[in-house]
Design an enzyme around this catalytic site. Sequence first.
Site, mmCIF file in Angstrom:
data_model
loop_
_atom_site.group_PDB
_atom_site.id
_atom_site.type_symbol
_atom_site.label_atom_id
_atom_site.label_comp_id
_atom_site.label_asym_id
_atom_site.label_seq_id
_atom_site.Cartn_x
_atom_site.Cartn_y
_atom_site.Cartn_z
ATOM 1 N N LYS A 168 0.825 -1.209 0.000
ATOM 2 C CA LYS A 168 0.000 0.000 0.000
ATOM 3 C C LYS A 168 0.868 1.271 0.000
ATOM 4 C CE LYS A 168 -3.633 -2.614 0.087
ATOM 5 N NZ LYS A 168 -3.018 -3.946 0.069
HETATM 6 C C1 LIG Z 1 -9.556 -4.395 -1.176
HETATM 7 C C2 LIG Z 1 -8.722 -5.048 -0.110
HETATM 8 N N1 LIG Z 1 -9.261 -5.283 1.097
HETATM 9 C C3 LIG Z 1 -8.554 -5.843 2.082
HETATM 10 C C4 LIG Z 1 -7.247 -6.220 1.908
HETATM 11 C C5 LIG Z 1 -6.507 -6.880 3.031
HETATM 12 O O1 LIG Z 1 -5.510 -6.068 3.548
HETATM 13 P P1 LIG Z 1 -4.446 -6.624 4.636
HETATM 14 O O2 LIG Z 1 -3.366 -7.302 3.878
HETATM 15 O O3 LIG Z 1 -3.978 -5.378 5.346
HETATM 16 O O4 LIG Z 1 -5.202 -7.528 5.547
HETATM 17 C C6 LIG Z 1 -6.634 -6.004 0.672
HETATM 18 C C7 LIG Z 1 -5.225 -6.404 0.456
HETATM 19 O O5 LIG Z 1 -4.576 -6.111 -0.473
HETATM 20 C C8 LIG Z 1 -7.390 -5.408 -0.376
HETATM 21 O O6 LIG Z 1 -6.860 -5.202 -1.595
#
Ligand SMILES: Cc1ncc(COP(=O)(O)O)c(C=O)c1O
Length: 362
Positions: A168
């Site tokens: 990110k």
């Molecule tokens: C749209 C979306 N939601 C949730 C997540 C999950 O994020 P995390 O890896 O911080 O749990 C991602 C991960 O890339 C994502 O693209």
Amino acid sequence: MTHIADAIRNQHISGDGTFSKLCHAFLENELGVPKVLLTTSCTHALEMAALLLDVEAGDEVIVPSFTFVSTVNAYVLRGARPVFIDCRRDTLNLDETKLEALITPRTKAITPVHYAGVGCEMDAILAIARRHNVAVVEDNAHGLFGKYKGRFLGSFGSLATQSFHETKNITCGEGGALLINDPRFIDRAEVLREKGTNRSRFFRGQVDKYSWVDIGSSYVMSDMLAAFLYGQLERWPHIQAKRRRIWESYNRHLTGWAEEQNVRLPIIPSECEQSYHMFYLLLPSFEARQALIAFLKERGIQAVFHYLPLHLSDMGRRFGGRPDDCPVTQDISDRLLRLPFYSSLDESTQNRVIEAIQQFRP
Ligand SMILES: Cc1ncc(COP(=O)(O)O)c(C=O)c1O
């Protein structure tokens, strides 16, 4: 690095230390959100949202098919049935014109995902949710500091979630945050995040001992990671400006080629200020997309596709997903290609990518 050293020197590297508090206050002030709680990931922030909404067996939750599994898993873990909604052709966000038809008396929540940090049509989504008394949880994993009609993404739903995963714009390796816009959720969110205890109240001196008061889990981010994150947050305008330059360079240099080759570049509606999270191409066909992946790979450039339609995954089919449910999602998922995009991408490397793409004929 100095923040991390300070966190160690503070002898408080578990959660909710100095740097966590700084991150909470920074995000609350910057985004205009009443309460922010750092979590171990966006996945866990989504799980907290499902717990806060008391999602349970028999409930339905409307989720895009074109998203990451965590958007959906959070609710499935509580026993809910995901109802998949198709996406718009322009932004690839959920198609709000199809939303109302999917709402039933069992619908508990709608989770718009601001794909690539470009805002969903929040006015329409919130109006429909209000009409049917359904909660809105924004999955803003991609969209920190993006805006819709001048307001920050993540400030619209009762709850919203952020990701600070390595991929990110703003990161601490693994991490996330729950944004609480509806203050009714604040007290319980603190408890769920602290293993179902009122430990946060204890540390504020509001109770003389802490005990088990609700269900919960271990969702608190280490202060060492918060120290890393705070360093990134302090530099967010700089990070965002770098990413903006990268995005605009791709857009400027690839527009002519894309028009000639029938390739579509991202569309940013005028009411949206994007977060500059991603730059993608929509090739004319699956075969053309695969050919471009191979063409770039031969030149040492890695470009990758993105989400596979969740309604057609093994799990999605178990919940009744059928091939015709989300035709736009299926189509764009086959044709989308993400270009190399990271904050330290330098101009000459990016130019090499652009020049390679300009030589490709689908
Ligand atoms: C749209 C979306 N939601 C949730 C997540 C999950 O994020 P995390 O890896 O911080 O749990 C991602 C991960 O890339 C994502 O693209």
